[in-house]
Design a protein around this motif. Structure first.
Motif, PDB file in Angstrom:
ATOM      1  N   THR A   1       0.832  -1.209   0.000  1.00  0.00           N
ATOM      2  CA  THR A   1       0.000   0.000   0.000  1.00  0.00           C
ATOM      3  C   THR A   1       0.862   1.252   0.000  1.00  0.00           C
ATOM      4  N   LEU A   2       1.923   1.238   0.832  1.00  0.00           N
ATOM      5  CA  LEU A   2       2.812   2.393   0.887  1.00  0.00           C
ATOM      6  C   LEU A   2       3.511   2.600  -0.453  1.00  0.00           C
ATOM      7  N   ALA A   3       3.950   1.508  -1.090  1.00  0.00           N
ATOM      8  CA  ALA A   3       4.603   1.630  -2.392  1.00  0.00           C
ATOM      9  C   ALA A   3       3.653   2.194  -3.441  1.00  0.00           C
ATOM     10  N   ALA A   4       2.385   1.737  -3.393  1.00  0.00           N
ATOM     11  CA  ALA A   4       1.402   2.250  -4.353  1.00  0.00           C
ATOM     12  C   ALA A   4       1.158   3.741  -4.155  1.00  0.00           C
ATOM     13  N   MET A   5       1.089   4.158  -2.886  1.00  0.00           N
ATOM     14  CA  MET A   5       0.881   5.586  -2.610  1.00  0.00           C
ATOM     15  C   MET A   5       2.063   6.417  -3.110  1.00  0.00           C
ATOM     16  N   VAL A   6       3.286   5.911  -2.886  1.00  0.00           N
ATOM     17  CA  VAL A   6       4.461   6.636  -3.364  1.00  0.00           C
ATOM     18  C   VAL A   6       4.454   6.710  -4.890  1.00  0.00           C
ATOM     19  N   PHE A   7       4.082   5.603  -5.537  1.00  0.00           N
ATOM     20  CA  PHE A   7       4.055   5.587  -7.000  1.00  0.00           C
ATOM     21  C   PHE A   7       3.034   6.589  -7.549  1.00  0.00           C
ATOM     22  N   VAL A   8       1.832   6.589  -6.965  1.00  0.00           N
ATOM     23  CA  VAL A   8       0.806   7.532  -7.415  1.00  0.00           C
ATOM     24  C   VAL A   8       1.246   8.967  -7.167  1.00  0.00           C
ATOM     25  N   SER A   9       1.860   9.202  -5.987  1.00  0.00           N
ATOM     26  CA  SER A   9       2.354  10.551  -5.690  1.00  0.00           C
ATOM     27  C   SER A   9       3.410  10.972  -6.701  1.00  0.00           C
ATOM     28  N   GLY A  10       4.278  10.025  -7.087  1.00  0.00           N
ATOM     29  CA  GLY A  10       5.303  10.334  -8.080  1.00  0.00           C
ATOM     30  C   GLY A  10       4.710  10.689  -9.429  1.00  0.00           C
ATOM     31  N   LEU A  11       3.690   9.918  -9.865  1.00  0.00           N
ATOM     32  CA  LEU A  11       3.036  10.225 -11.132  1.00  0.00           C
ATOM     33  C   LEU A  11       2.386  11.601 -11.098  1.00  0.00           C
ATOM     34  N   CYS A  12       1.692  11.904 -10.000  1.00  0.00           N
ATOM     35  CA  CYS A  12       1.039  13.215  -9.883  1.00  0.00           C
ATOM     36  C   CYS A  12       2.074  14.340  -9.893  1.00  0.00           C
ATOM     37  N   ALA A  13       3.185  14.117  -9.143  1.00  0.00           N
ATOM     38  CA  ALA A  13       4.203  15.159  -9.087  1.00  0.00           C
ATOM     39  C   ALA A  13       4.858  15.369 -10.445  1.00  0.00           C
ATOM     40  N   MET A  14       5.126  14.270 -11.152  1.00  0.00           N
ATOM     41  CA  MET A  14       5.744  14.398 -12.471  1.00  0.00           C
ATOM     42  C   MET A  14       4.813  15.115 -13.451  1.00  0.00           C
ATOM     43  N   GLY A  15       3.514  14.787 -13.365  1.00  0.00           N
ATOM     44  CA  GLY A  15       2.567  15.473 -14.258  1.00  0.00           C
ATOM     45  C   GLY A  15       2.494  16.959 -13.978  1.00  0.00           C
ATOM     46  N   LEU A  16       2.436  17.301 -12.697  1.00  0.00           N
ATOM     47  CA  LEU A  16       2.361  18.719 -12.341  1.00  0.00           C
ATOM     48  C   LEU A  16       3.654  19.449 -12.709  1.00  0.00           C
ATOM     49  N   ALA A  17       4.810  18.802 -12.494  1.00  0.00           N
ATOM     50  CA  ALA A  17       6.082  19.429 -12.840  1.00  0.00           C
ATOM     51  C   ALA A  17       6.189  19.675 -14.341  1.00  0.00           C
ATOM     52  N   ALA A  18       5.737  18.692 -15.125  1.00  0.00           N
ATOM     53  CA  ALA A  18       5.789  18.860 -16.576  1.00  0.00           C
ATOM     54  C   ALA A  18       4.896  20.015 -17.033  1.00  0.00           C
ATOM     55  N   TRP A  19       3.714  20.112 -16.412  1.00  0.00           N
ATOM     56  CA  TRP A  19       2.795  21.193 -16.789  1.00  0.00           C
ATOM     57  C   TRP A  19       3.371  22.559 -16.448  1.00  0.00           C
ATOM     58  N   LEU A  20       3.975  22.678 -15.261  1.00  0.00           N
ATOM     59  CA  LEU A  20       4.557  23.962 -14.871  1.00  0.00           C
ATOM     60  C   LEU A  20       5.751  24.329 -15.753  1.00  0.00           C
ATOM     61  N   ALA A  21       6.590  23.325 -16.038  1.00  0.00           N
ATOM     62  CA  ALA A  21       7.773  23.625 -16.849  1.00  0.00           C
ATOM     63  C   ALA A  21       7.408  24.015 -18.268  1.00  0.00           C
ATOM     64  N   ARG A  22       6.353  23.344 -18.786  1.00  0.00           N
ATOM     65  CA  ARG A  22       5.942  23.656 -20.154  1.00  0.00           C
ATOM     66  C   ARG A  22       5.448  25.082 -20.294  1.00  0.00           C
ATOM     67  N   SER A  23       4.830  25.611 -19.241  1.00  0.00           N
ATOM     68  CA  SER A  23       4.249  26.959 -19.321  1.00  0.00           C
ATOM     69  C   SER A  23       5.196  28.043 -18.820  1.00  0.00           C
ATOM     70  N   THR A  24       6.490  27.700 -18.702  1.00  0.00           N
ATOM     71  CA  THR A  24       7.433  28.636 -18.081  1.00  0.00           C
ATOM     72  C   THR A  24       8.506  29.080 -19.068  1.00  0.00           C
TER      73      THR A  24
END
Length: 648
Positions: free
Chosen positions: A220-243
């Protein structure tokens, strides 16, 4: 590397780094909790099984002894009646009589269950299984020398079967397997228990307890970390693209952010690319601040979880181990490099002594400090928590003592018990304000100062340390009460048996004499019949007080039962014991006993008869010296009472 790549990388490091570190830490804590719980359950089960078997063996030994005593004092009929009594009360399953002849009895008037054939484990001083076949019973023997020179042997036993193991398993809350070589093992419970331990104190048992499976939590902890990583990567890509942002404004703003100012915002001018860059940067800093707040909230939640961990640790009775776990957990939670738990000294209530310590404390010996002296002593004396920085050995006007740790920063929380007195009923040392000790952490990691929130965290752990100390002291008090007579305050029969066996072993090993006095009130039955049992109880209490007033601190006084008392005199021969017996007799007869009955105050003249026996001279075992002292007591009674006699 492009600007977009650098921004994306930086964002992922800032966000995912703490998440990964936190996940590893949580996983380590879960594993530690599971291991600690498994160890505690296993240790508790083994201790409970050993204690239960020890109690059963003591009761078997006591049953054999009391039947033998009944035969010695009242004959075979009394012995059979006493054997029937202990069987009816389910103290033992049966009693076997050997060498007993009586006018109305068969040669072997056994009582209770039939003695099983097979290997018996002797509940003597060195109870152990010799490995000679399946175990069928736990037993103990007592011998009596008859007047005609014959020896009568009384064997009490408990049958070892599935029901016997089932009762022990229920007490220990564990699964049991008897390893005595039989082809069809005798077992109780689930043989697929998570953890197995062994004990052979009385029986060769395999003890199974539950093991906590934390694998699903890891997934469960690994799944939460994985989902958090996907969300963080998506948000980082969106911010970088608009910068797209000029380097000079990005450098200035980033510099302020690196200094911890997450409130910084880039000015927005117009709607061109620079404005878009400013808006994106402002959004990024706002998100980062939200993540930091979320991580802070998560840390506070973790502190609460660790506080509950401390509560579970108070269920054990290993005080030093509990304090070590509390200190270690407090250090991890507050980010400290070192720490100590100091308790008020048992022998000196004005001094604190280190009971647990972690990290580099800068002192060669365990830390000690007088109350009111140094930094820690002053904080403990005040009873109020404190935190801050130590400059040149001085903290808040208090200079560090040479015997306490040397550090840069400190946070300390005194803890106290429920009753603000110098000592409570359990014997816990306290200061005048009720302080039991102090929990101190030193040198926060990275050189930062401790915060007020760390004081609140330490209050939780200090409270658990206080509960742990008092639980251990209350347990010790309960143990002491279980070995004393509630009426007279003297040691009881159970402790007398233990003390006699220990003293007999010491006398055999070192060839040093130890004397036993058997003391009996003369005509005590007439006191109860004439004035009532409350007056009789007052006489017994006063007799106990006079006995303790005439013996040394190393001597032990016991209430054997009824109006009979015993006094064990270590390192004392027959002459010394005779002098004590003479002094005790004079002390009792010299002054009347003042009692209160229904008609008011009254004075009673009381005398005692005393029998004296010496280990190494009249007997070599606990049972034999007890019997010799009783025979000497009967001789004193026969000589007219109010006197003493030495065994022959």
């Amino acid at each position: 590397m492009s600007l977009r790549s650098r921004l994306t990388t930086a964002f992922l490091v800032v966000v995912l780094g703490p998440v990964l570190v936190g996940a590893v830490f949580v996983a380590a804590v879960m594993s530690h909790l599971a291991d600690s719980r498994g160890d505690a359950l296993a240790s508790s089960a083994v201790t409970t099984v050993d204690s239960t078997l020890g109690t059963i063996c003591e009761r078997i030994q006591a049953s054999a002894a009391v039947v033998a005593l009944s035969h010695s004092s009242g004959g075979s009929a009394d012995a059979i009646d006493m054997a029937q009594l202990v069987v009816d009360r389910r103290v033992v399953d049966g009693v076997v009589f050997t060498g007993l002849q009586d006018a109305g009895a068969t040669p072997s008037p056994d009582v209770g269950a039939e003695a099983p054939d097979g290997a018996w484990v002797d509940c003597g001083e060195a109870a152990a299984y010799a490995g000679a076949g399946p175990i069928v019973a736990l037993g103990a023997q007592a011998e009596v020398q008859n007047a005609d020179g014959t020896v009568s042997v009384f064997s009490a036993f408990r049958v070892v079967d599935r029901g016997f193991l089932d009762r022990i398993a229920n007490v220990a809350d564990a699964d049991l397997v008897l390893l005595d070589g039989r082809s069809d093992r005798l077992q109780v419970g689930d043989v697929d228990a998570g953890r197995w331990d062994a004990t052979d104190a009385f029986l060769p048992l395999h003890i199974g307890t539950v093991a906590t499976n934390v694998t699903p939590m890891y997934w469960t902890l690994a799944a939460m970390v994985f989902v958090s990583g996907l969300c963080a990567m998506g948000l980082a890509a969106w911010l970088a693209r608009s910068t797209t942002r000029p380097l000079h404004e990005l450098a200035a703003a980033a510099e302020r952010v690196s200094e911890g100012d997450l409130d910084v915002r880039v000015p927005v001018h117009g709607r061109d690319e620079v404005a878009h860059l400013a808006l994106a940067f402002n959004r990024m800093t706002a998100q980062t601040q939200a993540y930091v707040n979320a991580l802070t909230a998560s840390r506070d939640q973790m502190r609460g979880q660790l506080g509950r961990l401390g509560q579970t640790l108070t269920a054990t009775l290993d005080l030093d181990r509990i304090l070590e776990v509390i200190l270690d957990t407090a250090m991890v939670t507050a980010g400290a490099e070192a720490g100590v738990v100091m308790l008020v000294d048992v022998d000196d209530a004005d001094q604190l002594r280190q009971r647990a310590g972690e990290g580099d404390l800068g002192v060669a010996q365990p830390a000690t400090i007088r109350l009111g002296e140094g930094i820690v002593g002053s904080i403990a004396a005040s009873g109020a928590p404190a935190h801050g920085r130590i400059v040149d050995g001085v903290f808040d006007g208090r200079r560090r003592a040479d015997t306490e740790p040397d550090a840069r920063t400190i946070v300390a929380v005194p803890f106290e018990g429920r009753a603000p007195a110098e000592t409570d009923e359990a014997g816990a040392p306290r200061t005048e304000s009720g302080v039991l000790g102090v929990l101190v952490l030193y040198n926060r990691i990275a050189g930062d100062d401790f915060e007020p929130g760390d004081v609140d965290t330490l209050r939780t752990f200090a409270g658990q340390a206080s509960v742990a100390v008092e639980n251990v002291l209350l347990h010790r008090q309960a143990q002491r009460l279980s070995l004393t007579d509630p009426l007279t305050g003297l040691w009881n029969y159970r402790f007398m048996q233990t003390s006699l066996r220990r003293e007999a072993e010491r006398a055999r090993r070192y060839q040093r004499p130890s004397a036993l006095l058997a003391i009996d009130l003369d005509r005590f039955k007439s006191v109860n019949d004439t004035y009532g049992h409350p007056v009789g109880d007052q006489v017994l209490t006063e007799l106990a007080r006079r006995i303790t007033g005439q013996i040394r601190e190393v001597d032990l006084a016991f209430r054997h039962g009824g109006e009979e008392f015993m006094v064990l005199l270590p390192e004392t021969d027959a002459d010394g014991a005779s002098a004590v017996a003479e002094r005790l007799g004079r002390s009792v007869a010299a002054r009347p006993f003042k009692v209160n009955d229904a008609s008011g105050g009254r004075e009673l003249r009381v005398t005692v008869s005393i029998g004296v026996a010496v280990l190494g001279e009249h007997a070599d075992t606990a049972n034999d010296v007890l019997a010799a002292a009783d025979e000497a007591l009967y001789a004193a009674k026969a000589a007219g009472r109010d006197t003493w006699r030495v065994a022959v």
